[in-house]
Scaffold this active site. Structure first.
Site: not given
Ligand code: NBP
Length: 483
Positions: A11, A132, A187, A190-191, A194, A453
């Site tokens: 991922g 986070s 987590k 935490h959010n 936030e 009540r």
């Molecule tokens: P996203 O939440 O935007 O997810 C994108 C990723 O998921 C890509 O690698 C995509 O692959 C993959 N994916 C999807 Br969509 N559907 C899929 C499937 N059916 N099978 C396999 N892979 C699949 O990415 P992110 O923003 O990096 O966040 C990742 C996690 O971390 C999430 O749970 C998010 O809530 C959490 N998080 C995010 C942040 C932030 O600031 N962004 C902070 C803290 C936690 P592809 O490239 O092939 O589409």
């Protein structure tokens, strides 16, 4: 690649790509994989560019898994929900007994518990790990909240201790949180906290801007100054920065051009739902969620603003001394923040008791001191409060926080009253004050609610002067009394 990688990561969107580079930079050879190939190539190119880091890209799941040393540890950072199930399905075909899967996404804690059970049936270990800090944190040191299999945690502890944010005097921002879905739950809260912090800061901005008439330059100065004292935090720091950014497409500051509609991804809503499930009052966090809902009604608000324009008290009826206002708002923000964290911590404790997780609240405050979005000097005070008394019923009754609240009470009330009179909504600050005022009173009007009540539903009531459960024929007595 000649030798096997120490760990794998699947991922490679924002979080996965940056965490993988962070792990490689700390000297742990890492294999990476993503459903679509382009992100693999992008990550490999970045690893090369950022110093030939030991990061190896794979375009198919089998060679990815086979490139990792046993027992294999694989971190998944894909979108929460069904993408996590899909990824587990894809990878587990090639995994062997004793291998570990770690979900680093913002997953609902019960999904993690379900997957941990399913993984155990295949002889696999499973962790749900809150991460986070956003993009920057993932790359340079996040706050990590791993929960689930302790054995899995032990397999990866040396890596986590190195990649997490490092804080002088309190160590890496990671600890084994507890069993089951506790890492994801913590987590999630935490959010929620936030959300509360961001709401309170936005209210401080609104009062200073709308009532105090501060310019963006003045707001930049005020928040920069606040960031040197008790409010020192990542969110106050970035707020100060935001007020200094000029619009690159038109005149003025960029913040004034940003549409006032807040997005959300769900963890705040889950936090409020859980608070309701557990009967824990979390009004500050709930008010931040409600404010996001209302912000989304932009078109309705535009119409309502026309309709109610005249009933709002005009600015010239509200007298303010700018210097005093700035100081009052700082104090109101700090006092409200204490209430918000008290609610979040009580929610975590309640869930921990229900699930028998044995979570240590002081330790959570410690790992939130760096790396994460709510990082703040204030968390050190929270840690100390729980160090003084791990059974603290509420942060409000910790002697230090209690005296800080008392010192700030007058300013806090002035800000809330001023905002009400000016027609500026401060739901976070007002509801925090109401939380404090409700919690601190020996007697509440709940006696009347209980009487009502019993009157209409025979729900019974307890008495203040004798034990037992009582029911009164209120209607009959009222009839007699009013004859
Ligand atoms: P996203 O939440 O935007 O997810 C994108 C990723 O998921 C890509 O690698 C995509 O692959 C993959 N994916 C999807 Br969509 N559907 C899929 C499937 N059916 N099978 C396999 N892979 C699949 O990415 P992110 O923003 O990096 O966040 C990742 C996690 O971390 C999430 O749970 C998010 O809530 C959490 N998080 C995010 C942040 C932030 O600031 N962004 C902070 C803290 C936690 P592809 O490239 O092939 O589409």
């Amino acid at each position: 690649m000649a030798t096997l990688s120490r760990i794998g990561l699947a991922g490679l969107a924002v979080m996965g790509q940056n965490l993988a580079l962070n792990i490689a930079e700390k000297g742990f050879p890492i294999s990476v994989y993503n459903r679509s190939s382009s992100k693999v190539d992008e990550t490999v190119a970045r690893a090369k560019q950022e110093g030939n880091l030991p990061l190896y890209g794979f375009h198919d799941p089998e060679s990815f898994i086979l490139s990792i040393q046993k027992p294999r540890v694989i971190i998944m950072l894909v979108k929460a929900g069904s993408p996590v199930d899909d990824t587990i399905k894809t990878l587990s075909v090639y995994l062997e007994q004793g291998d570990c899967i770690i979900d680093g996404g913002n997953e609902w804690y019960e999904n993690t518990e379900r997957r941990e059970k399913a993984a155990a049936e295949l002889g696999l270990l499973y962790l749900g790990m809150g991460v986070s800090g956003g993009e920057e944190g993932a790359r340079n040191g996040p706050s990590l909240m791993p929960g689930g299999s302790f054995e899995a945690y032990k397999h990866i502890e040396d890596i986590l201790l190195k990649v997490a944010a490092q804080i002088e005097d309190s160590g890496p921002c990671v600890t084994y949180i507890g069993k089951g879905g506790s890492g994801n739950f913590v987590k999630m809260v935490h959010n929620g906290i936030e959300y509360g912090d961001m709401q309170l800061i936005s209210e401080a901005y609104d009062v200073l801007k709308s009532v105090g008439k501060l310019s963006n330059e003045e707001l930049h100065q005020v928040f920069s100054e606040w960031n040197k004292g008790e409010l020192l935090s990542f969110l106050v720091e970035i707020t100060a920065d935001i007020f200094s950014i000029k619009d690159d497409k038109a005149e003025g500051h960029l913040v004034d051009k940003v549409l006032d509609k807040t997005g959300m991804k769900g963890t705040g809503k889950w936090t409020v739902q859980q608070a309701a499930e557990l009967s824990i009052a979390a009004p500050t966090i709930a008010s931040s969620l409600d404010s996001r809902f209302l912000s989304g009604l932009k078109e309705e608000r535009v119409l309502a603003a026309k309709l109610f324009d005249e009933v709002i008290i005009t600015d010239d009826q509200v007298f303010v001394d700018k210097k005093q206002l700035i100081d009052d708002v700082r104090q109101a923000l700090y006092a409200s923040k204490i209430c918000s964290y008290a609610q979040g911590m009580n929610l975590i404790r309640s869930k921990s008791e229900e699930k028998n997780w044995g979570l240590k609240l002081g330790e959570l405050a410690r790992i939130w001191k760096g790396g994460c979005i709510i990082r703040a000097i204030f968390l050190d005070r929270i840690k100390k409060a729980y160090d003084r008394n791990s059974d603290l019923a509420n942060l409000l009754v910790d002697p230090e926080f209690a005296s800080e609240i008392v010192e700030r009470q007058a300013a806090w009330r002035r800000v809330v009253c001023l905002a009400i009179n000016a027609g500026i909504s401060t739901p976070g600050m007002a509801t925090s004050l109401a939380y404090f005022d409700t919690y601190r009173r020996e007697s509440l009007p709940a006696n009347l609610v209980q009487a009502q009540r019993d009157y209409f539903g025979a729900h019974t009531y307890e008495r203040t002067d004798m034990p037992g459960s009582f029911h009164t024929e209120w209607f009959k007595l009222a009839k007699q009394a009013n004859m």
